[in-house]
Design a protein around this motif. Sequence first.
Motif, short mmCIF file in Angstrom:
data_model
loop_
_atom_site.label_atom_id
_atom_site.label_comp_id
_atom_site.label_asym_id
_atom_site.label_seq_id
_atom_site.Cartn_x
_atom_site.Cartn_y
_atom_site.Cartn_z
N VAL A 271 71.53 12.57 14.97
CA VAL A 271 71.78 12.13 16.35
C VAL A 271 70.84 12.86 17.29
CG1 VAL A 271 73.50 11.90 18.18
CG2 VAL A 271 74.21 11.71 15.78
N LEU A 272 69.96 12.11 17.94
CA LEU A 272 69.04 12.70 18.91
C LEU A 272 69.81 13.02 20.18
CD1 LEU A 272 66.02 13.35 19.50
CD2 LEU A 272 65.93 11.13 20.64
N THR A 273 69.67 14.26 20.66
CA THR A 273 70.32 14.71 21.89
C THR A 273 69.24 15.33 22.77
OG1 THR A 273 70.78 17.01 21.32
CG2 THR A 273 72.33 15.36 20.47
N PRO A 274 69.54 15.66 24.02
CA PRO A 274 68.55 16.34 24.86
C PRO A 274 68.12 17.71 24.32
CG PRO A 274 70.26 15.37 26.22
CD PRO A 274 70.73 15.25 24.79
N ARG A 275 68.93 18.31 23.45
CA ARG A 275 68.63 19.64 22.91
C ARG A 275 67.96 19.60 21.54
NH1 ARG A 275 73.83 21.70 22.21
NH2 ARG A 275 72.83 23.34 21.02
N GLY A 276 67.85 18.42 20.93
CA GLY A 276 67.29 18.31 19.58
C GLY A 276 68.06 17.27 18.81
N THR A 277 67.97 17.33 17.49
CA THR A 277 68.69 16.38 16.65
C THR A 277 69.81 17.11 15.92
OG1 THR A 277 66.78 14.93 16.37
CG2 THR A 277 68.49 14.78 14.70
N ARG A 278 71.00 16.55 16.04
CA ARG A 278 72.18 17.11 15.36
C ARG A 278 72.34 16.42 14.01
NH1 ARG A 278 75.67 15.95 19.11
NH2 ARG A 278 76.51 14.12 18.07
N PHE A 279 72.54 17.24 12.97
CA PHE A 279 72.75 16.70 11.62
C PHE A 279 73.48 17.72 10.78
CE2 PHE A 279 71.09 16.25 7.19
CZ PHE A 279 71.72 15.05 6.89
N ALA A 280 74.50 17.27 10.07
CA ALA A 280 75.24 18.11 9.12
C ALA A 280 75.72 19.42 9.76
CB ALA A 280 74.39 18.37 7.88
N GLY A 281 76.18 19.32 11.01
CA GLY A 281 76.72 20.49 11.68
C GLY A 281 75.69 21.46 12.23
N ARG A 282 74.43 21.09 12.18
CA ARG A 282 73.37 21.95 12.70
C ARG A 282 72.58 21.20 13.77
NH1 ARG A 282 70.16 24.68 7.77
NH2 ARG A 282 69.09 25.56 9.56
N MET A 283 71.86 21.95 14.61
CA MET A 283 70.99 21.37 15.63
C MET A 283 69.56 21.77 15.30
SD MET A 283 70.90 19.54 18.42
CE MET A 283 72.51 19.58 19.17
N PHE A 284 68.66 20.79 15.27
CA PHE A 284 67.26 21.03 14.93
C PHE A 284 66.37 20.64 16.10
CE2 PHE A 284 69.47 20.11 10.97
CZ PHE A 284 69.05 21.16 10.17
N PRO A 285 65.47 21.54 16.51
CA PRO A 285 64.50 21.12 17.52
C PRO A 285 63.62 20.01 16.94
CG PRO A 285 63.95 23.30 16.66
CD PRO A 285 65.25 22.91 16.05
N CYS A 286 63.22 19.10 17.80
CA CYS A 286 62.37 17.99 17.34
C CYS A 286 61.51 17.52 18.51
CB CYS A 286 63.22 16.84 16.81
SG CYS A 286 64.23 16.01 18.04
N VAL A 287 60.58 16.65 18.20
CA VAL A 287 59.77 15.99 19.23
C VAL A 287 59.87 14.48 19.01
CG1 VAL A 287 58.19 17.91 19.63
CG2 VAL A 287 57.62 16.21 17.90
N ILE A 288 59.65 13.75 20.10
CA ILE A 288 59.67 12.29 20.05
C ILE A 288 58.33 11.78 20.59
CG2 ILE A 288 62.18 12.16 20.23
CD1 ILE A 288 61.73 11.37 23.24
N GLY A 289 58.24 10.49 20.79
CA GLY A 289 57.01 9.87 21.24
C GLY A 289 56.55 10.31 22.62
#
Length: 166
Positions: free
Chosen positions: A7-25
């Motif tokens: 799930v993309l959020t304003p803080r990163g992508t949430r997955f499996a109970g963790r939040m990961f920083p990410c970049v988009i287009g």
Amino acid sequence: MTPDDLVLTPRGTRFAGRMFPCVIGKGGLTNTKQEGDGATPAGVHHIVGMLYRPERMARPANWAIPIGPRDLWSDDGRDSHYNNLVTAPYGFSHEKLRRADPLYDLVLITDWNWPNAVPGRGSAIFIHQWRRPGFPTEGCVAFRRDHLRWIAGRVSLGTRLIIPRA
């Protein structure tokens, strides 16, 4: 939404109970994706494949497919194989999947505009490795290498990538 969704959020992508920083287009999020706009398409997308460079890493999941030296991805709306894996030599515009840089060492393929692609609606919306923090993609979602490997080891075919409406 479930913990198994990306799930993309304003803080990163949430997955499996963790939040990961990410970049988009570089074009941000869009509700009306077009080829070449650099934007990441909003919506609920599904993981439909995983590709990896076998000479650079171990197979990340048992369903991952090695990227071969002639593997390409068609990004030409005039091509009947638009937004699909194709093989060189190839007469239409395409992206090389076997790159000199590490961006496509591991690729999760989404079902954006696939399998029945509409010409010009956008192609090659992948999840892959980022260049560096804060450096945008051409429309994909990208992660730090070790985070991408962690995610790839836990997603399955059909895992949802949820990108909020722009």
